[in-house]
Enzyme design. Structure first.
Site, PDB file in Angstrom:
ATOM      1  N   CYS A   1     -28.517 -53.613 -99.778  1.00 50.99           N
ATOM      2  CA  CYS A   1     -28.584 -54.403 -99.390  1.00 50.99           C
ATOM      3  C   CYS A   1     -30.183 -54.931 -99.943  1.00 50.99           C
ATOM      4  O   CYS A   1     -30.589 -55.828 -99.864  1.00 50.99           O
ATOM      5  CB  CYS A   1     -28.936 -55.360 -98.492  1.00 50.99           C
ATOM      6  SG  CYS A   1     -29.244 -54.757 -97.143  1.00 50.99           S
TER       7      CYS A   1
ATOM      8  N   GLU B   1     -20.207 -55.977 -96.159  1.00 45.05           N
ATOM      9  CA  GLU B   1     -21.245 -56.234 -94.823  1.00 45.05           C
ATOM     10  C   GLU B   1     -23.087 -56.036 -96.341  1.00 45.05           C
ATOM     11  O   GLU B   1     -22.719 -55.462 -97.073  1.00 45.05           O
ATOM     12  CB  GLU B   1     -21.413 -55.103 -94.366  1.00 45.05           C
ATOM     13  CG  GLU B   1     -22.136 -55.938 -93.141  1.00 45.05           C
ATOM     14  CD  GLU B   1     -23.669 -54.783 -93.655  1.00 45.05           C
ATOM     15  OE1 GLU B   1     -24.625 -55.114 -92.392  1.00 45.05           O
ATOM     16  OE2 GLU B   1     -24.028 -54.355 -94.114  1.00 45.05           O
TER      17      GLU B   1
ATOM     18  N   ARG C   1     -29.708 -59.888 -84.970  1.00 45.53           N
ATOM     19  CA  ARG C   1     -29.424 -59.011 -85.826  1.00 45.53           C
ATOM     20  C   ARG C   1     -28.269 -60.300 -86.287  1.00 45.53           C
ATOM     21  O   ARG C   1     -27.202 -59.437 -86.550  1.00 45.53           O
ATOM     22  CB  ARG C   1     -29.061 -57.370 -85.742  1.00 45.53           C
ATOM     23  CG  ARG C   1     -28.865 -56.591 -87.301  1.00 45.53           C
ATOM     24  CD  ARG C   1     -28.592 -55.259 -87.491  1.00 45.53           C
ATOM     25  NE  ARG C   1     -28.401 -54.554 -88.039  1.00 45.53           N
ATOM     26  CZ  ARG C   1     -29.319 -53.776 -88.623  1.00 45.53           C
ATOM     27  NH1 ARG C   1     -30.704 -53.132 -87.802  1.00 45.53           N
ATOM     28  NH2 ARG C   1     -29.766 -52.775 -89.922  1.00 45.53           N
TER      29      ARG C   1
ATOM     30  N   ARG D   1     -26.173 -60.881 -90.149  1.00 44.56           N
ATOM     31  CA  ARG D   1     -25.515 -59.837 -91.464  1.00 44.56           C
ATOM     32  C   ARG D   1     -24.338 -61.183 -91.798  1.00 44.56           C
ATOM     33  O   ARG D   1     -23.571 -61.334 -90.937  1.00 44.56           O
ATOM     34  CB  ARG D   1     -24.934 -58.662 -91.155  1.00 44.56           C
ATOM     35  CG  ARG D   1     -26.012 -57.464 -90.583  1.00 44.56           C
ATOM     36  CD  ARG D   1     -26.863 -57.145 -92.137  1.00 44.56           C
ATOM     37  NE  ARG D   1     -27.944 -56.143 -91.828  1.00 44.56           N
ATOM     38  CZ  ARG D   1     -29.574 -56.865 -91.169  1.00 44.56           C
ATOM     39  NH1 ARG D   1     -29.743 -57.573 -91.181  1.00 44.56           N
ATOM     40  NH2 ARG D   1     -30.204 -55.573 -91.615  1.00 44.56           N
TER      41      ARG D   1
END
Length: 349
Positions: A80, A127, A171, A173
């Site tokens: 990412c 992801e 967090r 995602r």
């Protein structure tokens, strides 16, 4: 871990095996892993010993699709950095391209595309960072979705999932789920629990269960004391306070994240090894970093997860990993549709 397996999956850009842990927990068998970083491989192999029916490869760009075992599900936490806010900022400062123009990492998504196209798994889960949706004015995400839906012909849904529903960490995602054949899967129908877990649930505590494989590196359960090396030095603590004050005066939000036992943390990042500033445990006379074991807990790994690498490498690995129970919840949500798909023939691509 589930003993019997109901489907086979391939684990790309595997890191230390967070997604594998989640999918094994719902009945999956990992038949292929790709991870190029030697330190991540060291941690992965310590926790997932080699077997005769599992293939472990390095750089996925050098692996032919024919060398990848057939699998029912493809999972990938594809890199990412080219799409993240921090990664884009760094590359811009260096005058380097990012996203799909990045010559090293930006094109790794296309290896995901190549393998899906040639192996035609029944389903996949990808992801990435939340910022993937907004990168390059939304063009990056648009290309990804067009590739998965229009070129590869998969039914694709996405959802932003916050790890705070499972561990005491904020967090967010993006999870991208695709199925080869149309079905009634609804990613938004996954109910996320209202977690009551806070920082105290991941901290070392006196008398905690024996962690023989940590060998006293982080904590002494008899005395209840964390190794003093995790407490910030006077110099670093002073620097962080001055730095935060300067940015507050400038109207910026930059600064350290001091947390108490009844709070949740900011996002653990791969840069945590530098100064630990995003998550500092409040104590006197100076705060401390989380230990690598506490980072593992914050990401949802069990205490049986082995950490064979240095603290620097461990911090980077956990900062790059997934919140395991969040992925497991989505895997469980996918499971009946995966099993149903295995009874149906694959459509011609």
């Amino acid at each position: 871990m589930t003993q019997t397996t109901d489907f086979k999956f391939a684990d790309l850009f595997a890191g230390i095996g967070g997604i594998r842990t989640a999918f094994e927990a719902v009945g999956g068998e990992c038949v292929f892993t790709s991870e190029w970083n030697k330190y991540s491989r060291q941690t992965y192999e310590a926790n997932f010993p080699a077997t005769s029916d599992h293939v472990f490869a390095g750089d996925i760009t050098e692996v032919a699709s024919d060398d990848i075992p057939d699998h029912d599900v493809l999972v990938a936490g594809f890199p990412c950095q080219p799409f993240s806010i921090a990664g884009v900022s760094k590359k811009n400062s260096l005058g380097r391209a990012h996203g799909f123009q990045d010559p090293t990492q930006g094109t790794l998504f296309f290896d995901v595309k190549r393998i899906i196209h040639e192996k035609r798994p029944a389903a996949f889960l990808l992801e990435n960072v939340k910022n993937l949706k907004s990168h390059d004015g939304g063009n990056t995400f648009r290309v990804i979705m067009q590739t998965l839906q229009d070129e590869l012909g998969y039914q694709v849904q996405t959802r932003i999932v916050n790890g705070k529903h499972f561990t005491p960490q904020n967090r967010e995602r993006i999870l991208i789920v695709g199925f080869r054949e149309p079905n009634a899967f609804d990613i938004d129908s996954l109910e996320l629990p209202e977690s009551t877990r806070t920082v105290k649930d991941v901290l070392h505590r006196r008398g905690e269960s024996d962690l023989a494989h940590d060998d006293g590196r982080y904590f002494n359960p008899r005395t209840g004391r964390v190794n003093p090396k995790y407490t910030l030095s006077e110099h670093l603590w002073t620097y962080l306070q001055v730095y935060a004050q300067k940015h507050r005066r400038a109207g910026n939000g930059f600064g350290f994240g001091l947390v108490g036992p009844d709070m949740i943390t900011r996002t653990l990042s791969a840069r945590y090894y530098k100064d630990g500033s995003e998550i500092l445990i409040d104590q006197r006379p100076r705060p401390r970093r989380l230990t690598p074991r506490e980072c593992a807990r914050l990401m949802g790994f069990g205490d049986d997860f082995k950490i064979p690498v240095s603290d620097t490498q461990a911090y980077q690995q956990f900062g790059n990993s997934v919140v395991v129970p969040a992925i497991e919840a989505m895997a469980q949500h996918m499971r009946p549709f995966i099993l149903d798909a295995l009874t149906r023939p694959a459509a011609v691509a």
